[in-house]
Design a protein around this motif. Sequence first.
Motif, mmCIF file in Angstrom:
data_model
loop_
_atom_site.group_PDB
_atom_site.id
_atom_site.type_symbol
_atom_site.label_atom_id
_atom_site.label_comp_id
_atom_site.label_asym_id
_atom_site.label_seq_id
_atom_site.Cartn_x
_atom_site.Cartn_y
_atom_site.Cartn_z
ATOM 1 N N PRO A 94 0.835 -1.213 0.000
ATOM 2 C CA PRO A 94 0.000 0.000 0.000
ATOM 3 C C PRO A 94 0.867 1.259 0.000
ATOM 4 N N ALA A 95 0.252 2.387 -0.315
ATOM 5 C CA ALA A 95 0.989 3.665 -0.356
ATOM 6 C C ALA A 95 1.715 3.895 0.967
ATOM 7 N N GLY A 96 2.964 4.368 0.843
ATOM 8 C CA GLY A 96 3.760 4.672 2.042
ATOM 9 C C GLY A 96 4.469 3.467 2.620
ATOM 10 N N SER A 97 4.528 2.365 1.869
ATOM 11 C CA SER A 97 5.188 1.159 2.406
ATOM 12 C C SER A 97 6.165 0.582 1.380
ATOM 13 N N GLY A 98 6.929 -0.374 1.839
ATOM 14 C CA GLY A 98 7.856 -1.101 0.962
ATOM 15 C C GLY A 98 7.827 -2.576 1.305
ATOM 16 N N LYS A 99 8.064 -3.397 0.313
ATOM 17 C CA LYS A 99 8.068 -4.847 0.550
ATOM 18 C C LYS A 99 9.158 -5.485 -0.316
ATOM 19 N N ILE A 100 9.820 -6.477 0.280
ATOM 20 C CA ILE A 100 10.942 -7.131 -0.409
ATOM 21 C C ILE A 100 10.472 -8.406 -1.100
ATOM 22 N N TYR A 101 10.904 -8.562 -2.349
ATOM 23 C CA TYR A 101 10.588 -9.756 -3.139
ATOM 24 C C TYR A 101 11.890 -10.348 -3.689
ATOM 25 N N GLN A 102 11.828 -11.631 -3.992
ATOM 26 C CA GLN A 102 12.950 -12.290 -4.672
ATOM 27 C C GLN A 102 12.808 -12.065 -6.164
ATOM 28 N N PHE A 103 13.883 -11.609 -6.808
ATOM 29 C CA PHE A 103 13.873 -11.440 -8.260
ATOM 30 C C PHE A 103 15.207 -11.937 -8.805
ATOM 31 N N ASN A 104 15.164 -12.996 -9.570
ATOM 32 C CA ASN A 104 16.382 -13.694 -9.989
ATOM 33 C C ASN A 104 17.227 -13.983 -8.746
ATOM 34 N N GLU A 105 18.524 -13.614 -8.768
ATOM 35 C CA GLU A 105 19.374 -13.917 -7.600
ATOM 36 C C GLU A 105 19.337 -12.794 -6.561
ATOM 37 N N ASP A 106 18.587 -11.733 -6.843
ATOM 38 C CA ASP A 106 18.595 -10.553 -5.969
ATOM 39 C C ASP A 106 17.322 -10.465 -5.132
ATOM 40 N N LYS A 107 17.417 -9.711 -4.054
ATOM 41 C CA LYS A 107 16.223 -9.348 -3.288
ATOM 42 C C LYS A 107 15.943 -7.884 -3.605
ATOM 43 N N VAL A 108 14.687 -7.626 -3.996
ATOM 44 C CA VAL A 108 14.336 -6.296 -4.488
ATOM 45 C C VAL A 108 13.241 -5.715 -3.601
ATOM 46 N N ILE A 109 13.435 -4.449 -3.213
ATOM 47 C CA ILE A 109 12.401 -3.795 -2.415
ATOM 48 C C ILE A 109 11.569 -2.896 -3.332
ATOM 49 N N VAL A 110 10.265 -3.138 -3.291
ATOM 50 C CA VAL A 110 9.325 -2.316 -4.048
ATOM 51 C C VAL A 110 8.732 -1.303 -3.071
ATOM 52 N N VAL A 111 8.832 -0.027 -3.428
ATOM 53 C CA VAL A 111 8.323 1.033 -2.568
ATOM 54 C C VAL A 111 7.171 1.731 -3.289
ATOM 55 N N ASN A 112 6.099 1.927 -2.540
ATOM 56 C CA ASN A 112 4.940 2.634 -3.081
ATOM 57 C C ASN A 112 4.893 4.021 -2.458
ATOM 58 N N LYS A 113 5.233 5.017 -3.276
ATOM 59 C CA LYS A 113 5.241 6.407 -2.794
ATOM 60 C C LYS A 113 4.066 7.131 -3.454
ATOM 61 N N GLY A 114 2.981 7.231 -2.732
ATOM 62 C CA GLY A 114 1.797 7.927 -3.270
ATOM 63 C C GLY A 114 1.260 7.282 -4.526
ATOM 64 N N GLY A 115 1.374 5.980 -4.636
ATOM 65 C CA GLY A 115 0.832 5.263 -5.788
ATOM 66 C C GLY A 115 1.858 4.991 -6.876
ATOM 67 N N ALA A 116 3.017 5.669 -6.809
ATOM 68 C CA ALA A 116 4.080 5.437 -7.797
ATOM 69 C C ALA A 116 5.073 4.407 -7.242
ATOM 70 N N LEU A 117 5.303 3.363 -8.025
ATOM 71 C CA LEU A 117 6.195 2.294 -7.543
ATOM 72 C C LEU A 117 7.624 2.504 -8.025
ATOM 73 N N THR A 118 8.572 2.224 -7.131
ATOM 74 C CA THR A 118 9.974 2.128 -7.521
ATOM 75 C C THR A 118 10.493 0.798 -6.995
ATOM 76 N N ALA A 119 11.580 0.332 -7.592
ATOM 77 C CA ALA A 119 12.167 -0.940 -7.148
ATOM 78 C C ALA A 119 13.681 -0.835 -7.233
ATOM 79 N N VAL A 120 14.340 -1.184 -6.147
ATOM 80 C CA VAL A 120 15.808 -1.240 -6.109
ATOM 81 C C VAL A 120 16.212 -2.497 -5.341
ATOM 82 N N SER A 121 17.468 -2.859 -5.478
ATOM 83 C CA SER A 121 17.960 -3.988 -4.695
ATOM 84 C C SER A 121 17.844 -3.656 -3.212
ATOM 85 N N ALA A 122 17.414 -4.637 -2.447
ATOM 86 C CA ALA A 122 17.289 -4.425 -0.994
ATOM 87 C C ALA A 122 18.559 -4.807 -0.264
#
Length: 181
Positions: A94-122
């Motif tokens: 949900p907006a204002g949160s982040g969650k970590i997912y497995q993507f290939n060999e990396d762990k990626v954190i998806v952040v929801n900032k006011g409905g806009a998603l970004t994703a970087v390595s966690a």
Amino acid sequence: MAQTGNFKSPARMDTLGAGAEVSSSGTVPGGKPRETGLKGVDFERRGFLHKVVGGVGAVVAASTLYPVVKFIVPPVKEIKQVKELTVGKASEVPAGSGKIYQFNEDKVIVVNKGGALTAVSAVCTHLGCLVRWEEADNQLFCPCHGAKYKQTGEIISGPQPKPLKQYKARIDGDSIIISKA
Ligand code: FES
């Protein structure tokens, strides 16, 4: 009673040695212990038995050690590489949160900032701890040694040598999809 056999064959004579007694009739007198009359033959038998016992011992040792080694050394998992992956449902971030997912060999954190998603390595580039999203400070924070990153992975402050690797994240229907940047 006498034992019979081809005691005159060249191979047998080599085994017996120069001092061995040879019967012209091809027989060995009965009642004579083989240890004294045919020492070379017993060496062959003893050597053969040693090989058999050694082989059986090796098989037993290998069959005992194999499961132990398999238990101690974990199998190398091959992670299938994909360009993009559906990792979860939009409602999980949900907006204002982040969650970590497995993507290939990396762990990626998806952040929801006011409905806009970004994703970087966690995975923090300092020593590999996992970062978390701190909405109040608008930053990704590593709890191990205090590294701080922007939502897009650039360094704010801390001991980390490099920014976080960037990915893409989007919502398709009700799904979150991560892809390589
Ligand atoms: S591992 Fe993240 S700051 Fe050290």
